[in-house]
Write a protein that holds these residues in place. Structure first.
Motif, short mmCIF file in Angstrom:
data_model
loop_
_atom_site.label_atom_id
_atom_site.label_comp_id
_atom_site.label_asym_id
_atom_site.label_seq_id
_atom_site.Cartn_x
_atom_site.Cartn_y
_atom_site.Cartn_z
N ASP A 1 -0.16 -15.69 -8.64
CA ASP A 1 -0.34 -15.03 -7.35
C ASP A 1 0.96 -14.76 -6.61
O ASP A 1 1.07 -14.96 -5.41
CB ASP A 1 -1.32 -15.85 -6.49
N ASP B 1 -2.25 -11.94 -10.88
CA ASP B 1 -2.00 -11.44 -9.52
C ASP B 1 -0.49 -11.40 -9.27
O ASP B 1 0.03 -11.95 -8.31
CB ASP B 1 -2.71 -12.29 -8.45
N ASN C 1 -6.96 -10.21 -11.05
CA ASN C 1 -7.84 -9.15 -10.53
C ASN C 1 -7.07 -8.11 -9.71
O ASN C 1 -7.34 -6.92 -9.80
CB ASN C 1 -8.97 -9.75 -9.69
N HIS C 2 -6.08 -8.55 -8.94
CA HIS C 2 -5.33 -7.57 -8.13
C HIS C 2 -4.47 -6.65 -8.99
O HIS C 2 -4.15 -5.54 -8.56
CB HIS C 2 -4.49 -8.28 -7.07
N HIS D 1 -6.16 -16.75 -15.10
CA HIS D 1 -6.07 -16.40 -13.68
C HIS D 1 -7.21 -17.08 -12.92
O HIS D 1 -6.98 -17.81 -11.96
CB HIS D 1 -6.09 -14.89 -13.47
N HIS E 1 -5.35 -17.63 -8.56
CA HIS E 1 -6.48 -16.91 -7.95
C HIS E 1 -7.01 -17.56 -6.67
O HIS E 1 -7.34 -16.86 -5.73
CB HIS E 1 -7.60 -16.74 -8.99
FE LIG Z 1 -6.82 -13.28 -7.93
#
Ligand SMILES: [Fe+2]
Ligand SMILES: [Fe+2]
Length: 253
Positions: free
Chosen positions: A12, A42, A72-73, A165, A205
């Motif tokens: 992240d 991320d 996901n990002h 993640h 995450h």
């Molecule tokens: Fe995430």
């Protein structure tokens, strides 16, 4: 302690194009303290190529290998392939339901990597026929199978690392509202970890989660930078111990 492998990990990072110097300096600093760097997804704010270039540029030219999964990002702008390519061109090994084996200090270090996906814990997931829900369930199944295959492939390695993640366990989500756990991880991801018992599992995450957890004694760490309160954490693993006792966690100085 026998041969020690130093694993630096962070998730992240959410790099923005204005943070070029800060990110580059963090990687330069940690390079001195690590034999391998793991990035737990991320890496960007919105999955933009100019954002991943900040991370890629920070990684290119490092003397230690960097292994990453996307988060996901990193998918947010529907360009995960472009992001993975930018990282690969900078020498980063990008894993996606795959593994890599690195010879480090004469020791074979295996890394199994999956992004992971949603599903939650206990009976949070309700499978009641909706095609899109079934598709989401099947997507997590692919990550579970990919993690299983990858961990099996690194079985002979002296040091075995799992890089995700999403979280495979609830313990490292504590601090996040429970209503979000459904989309912060999936307990099905713990199955392959329970079976293959890697030496260390790291994920990101859950920005408001907890640092430390375990799956039947296998150490799991949430290395989201927000949780760690620092840019990287360096874990020291004894390559000759082959045990699942918690690794020594060393603070970055
Ligand atoms: Fe995430
Ligand atoms: Fe994140």
């Amino acid at each position: 302690m026998g041969k020690t492998i130093r694993v630096a990990a962070a998730g992240d990072i959410h790099a923005g194009s204005a943070e070029r110097d800060r990110v580059a300096e963090a990687f330069k600093r940690v390079e001195e303290q690590a034999d391998v760097i793991l990035l737990a997804g991320d890496l960007t704010q919105r999955g933009q190529v100019d954002e991943i270039d900040v991370v890629a540029d920070a990684c290119s030219g490092l003397q230690v290998p960097v292994v990453a999964v996307l988060g996901n990002h990193d998918w947010q702008s529907d360009r995960p392939g472009d992001l993975a390519r930018a990282l690969a061109e900078a020498g980063v090994v990008v894993l996606d339901r795959t593994h890599t084996i690195l010879p480090l200090n004469g020791v074979s270090v295996g890394v199994a990597g999956v992004k992971g996906f949603v599903g939650g814990f206990g009976n949070q997931w309700a499978n009641f026929g909706e095609p899109l829900f079934r598709e989401a369930y099947a997507e997590t199944t692919k990550d579970v199978d990919g993690l299983d295959r990858s961990l099996a492939s690194i079985e002979p390695c002296a040091v075995r690392l799992a890089l995700l993640h999403y979280s495979p366990v609830e313990a490292t989500l504590i601090g996040e509202p429970e209503r979000l756990w459904l989309v912060l991880g999936a307990d099905r991801l713990a199955g392959p970890i329970r079976q293959h018992r890697p030496d260390l599992v790291v994920h990101g995450h859950a920005h408001h989660g907890s640092f430390e957890g375990d799956i039947d004694g296998v150490p799991v760490y949430n290395v989201a930078v927000h949780v760690m309160g620092r840019e990287f954490w360096v874990f020291e693993l004894d390559a000759e111990r082959r045990t699942t006792a918690p690794p020594l966690a060393v603070e970055e100085t």
